[in-house]
Design a protein around this motif. Structure first.
Motif, PDB file in Angstrom:
ATOM      1  N   GLY A 162       0.781  -1.228   0.000  1.00 43.42           N
ATOM      2  CA  GLY A 162       0.000   0.000   0.000  1.00 43.42           C
ATOM      3  C   GLY A 162       0.809   1.272   0.000  1.00 43.42           C
ATOM      4  O   GLY A 162       0.307   2.344   0.340  1.00 43.42           O
ATOM      5  N   GLY A 163       2.082   1.181  -0.396  1.00 39.48           N
ATOM      6  CA  GLY A 163       2.940   2.362  -0.423  1.00 39.48           C
ATOM      7  C   GLY A 163       3.760   2.546   0.836  1.00 39.48           C
ATOM      8  O   GLY A 163       4.486   3.537   0.954  1.00 39.48           O
ATOM      9  N   THR A 164       3.681   1.604   1.777  1.00 39.70           N
ATOM     10  CA  THR A 164       4.427   1.723   3.038  1.00 39.70           C
ATOM     11  C   THR A 164       5.802   1.070   2.973  1.00 39.70           C
ATOM     12  O   THR A 164       6.626   1.280   3.856  1.00 39.70           O
ATOM     13  CB  THR A 164       3.644   1.093   4.203  1.00 39.70           C
ATOM     14  N   ARG A 165       6.042   0.269   1.947  1.00 35.93           N
ATOM     15  CA  ARG A 165       7.332  -0.395   1.774  1.00 35.93           C
ATOM     16  C   ARG A 165       7.812  -0.206   0.336  1.00 35.93           C
ATOM     17  O   ARG A 165       6.998  -0.036  -0.585  1.00 35.93           O
ATOM     18  CB  ARG A 165       7.221  -1.891   2.086  1.00 35.93           C
ATOM     19  N   VAL A 166       9.136  -0.278   0.167  1.00 39.53           N
ATOM     20  CA  VAL A 166       9.763  -0.272  -1.157  1.00 39.53           C
ATOM     21  C   VAL A 166      10.633  -1.511  -1.271  1.00 39.53           C
ATOM     22  O   VAL A 166      11.377  -1.844  -0.343  1.00 39.53           O
ATOM     23  CB  VAL A 166      10.611   0.998  -1.370  1.00 39.53           C
ATOM     24  N   VAL A 167      10.537  -2.194  -2.415  1.00 40.25           N
ATOM     25  CA  VAL A 167      11.378  -3.359  -2.708  1.00 40.25           C
ATOM     26  C   VAL A 167      12.239  -3.017  -3.918  1.00 40.25           C
ATOM     27  O   VAL A 167      11.765  -2.426  -4.889  1.00 40.25           O
ATOM     28  CB  VAL A 167      10.530  -4.610  -3.013  1.00 40.25           C
ATOM     29  N   ALA A 168      13.521  -3.397  -3.848  1.00 39.49           N
ATOM     30  CA  ALA A 168      14.437  -3.081  -4.941  1.00 39.49           C
ATOM     31  C   ALA A 168      15.314  -4.274  -5.271  1.00 39.49           C
ATOM     32  O   ALA A 168      15.598  -5.122  -4.423  1.00 39.49           O
ATOM     33  CB  ALA A 168      15.321  -1.894  -4.559  1.00 39.49           C
ATOM     34  N   THR A 169      15.753  -4.316  -6.526  1.00 35.87           N
ATOM     35  CA  THR A 169      16.792  -5.243  -6.953  1.00 35.87           C
ATOM     36  C   THR A 169      17.800  -4.453  -7.773  1.00 35.87           C
ATOM     37  O   THR A 169      17.639  -3.257  -7.991  1.00 35.87           O
ATOM     38  CB  THR A 169      16.208  -6.403  -7.767  1.00 35.87           C
ATOM     39  N   GLY A 170      18.881  -5.101  -8.199  1.00 33.89           N
ATOM     40  CA  GLY A 170      19.917  -4.405  -8.949  1.00 33.89           C
ATOM     41  C   GLY A 170      20.495  -5.276 -10.036  1.00 33.89           C
ATOM     42  O   GLY A 170      20.220  -6.480 -10.126  1.00 33.89           O
TER      43      GLY A 170
END
Length: 228
Positions: A162-170
């Protein structure tokens, strides 16, 4: 095999299209020709109705409608400037902007579901979260610690939960990183996959939130942890 039929086509830009987003029958495109295009869909056609060629001085790598709003969008690219535009006025270089938002070309923009936060990533090691309700040159959060050494590219970070977390990869890593975006911007956890994901996409069903990771011919369906 089922092959889609071509209903119609036309040249929307003079050079290749690098990015695209859609909302309410409108298509936003960013191009190597340094322009942003706005097209509209009808039952059996698509036509480009506007070009904005003074927003950027170089390749436009990412465009995004604001939280599904068809009249507001953001764009960014090689000139390291984020433009925030409202189609109800004439978008121009004098529209809201964040100059020198990153130290190198901006590859990704994404709004939170409510349109209040804007996520940006680049070839530099920071992922930045901006509060678009009060545009300043200082991000709300700088999300750091994704990779132990500088990555050539942080790829497709996305809002989830809901916009409370961010997930990233590289690039060239099997690592996923989860950040808190409620109050701290701190790294929550690292996790490794059994392949190197190059794309992430957040998917909301009727009652559940999932994350789809894609790369090296593989697809994985993940369920992000929820904030405490």
């Amino acid at each position: 095999a089922c092959v889609p039929s071509n209903v119609c086509s036309h040249q929307a830009h003079s050079k290749g299209i690098f990015s695209m987003d859609a909302a309410a029958g409108k298509i936003l495109t960013g191009s190597k020709d340094s322009s942003v295009g706005l097209s509209v869909l009808s039952t059996d056609s698509i036509r480009t109705i506007s070009y904005f060629d003074d927003l950027h001085s170089s390749v436009v790598k990412s465009v995004a409608f604001r939280g599904g709003r068809e009249n507001e969008f953001a764009s960014a690219g090689n000139d390291r400037v984020i433009r925030l535009c409202d189609l109800r006025s004439t978008p121009s270089a004098s529209s809201g902007s964040i100059e020198d938002a990153h130290n190198s070309a901006i590859n990704t923009l994404q709004f939170s579901p409510d349109g209040m936060l804007l996520l940006s990533s680049s070839f530099d090691p920071q992922i930045k979260v901006w509060d678009v309700r009060k545009i300043t040159s200082v991000p709300l959060f700088e999300l750091q610690g994704h990779l132990p050494t500088r990555s050539k590219s942080i790829q497709s970070p996305v809002f989830t939960a809901g916009g409370t977390r961010v997930v990233a990869t590289g690039e060239k890593t099997d690592l996923l990183t989860l950040y808190d975006c409620t109050t701290t911007g701190k790294l929550v956890s690292h996790g490794a996959m059994d392949f190197m994901p190059s794309k992430l996409h957040s998917v909301q069903t009727a009652d559940k939130q999932f994350l789809v990771a894609a790369g090296q011919g593989d697809l994985a369906l993940l369920r992000p942890s929820q904030p405490p």
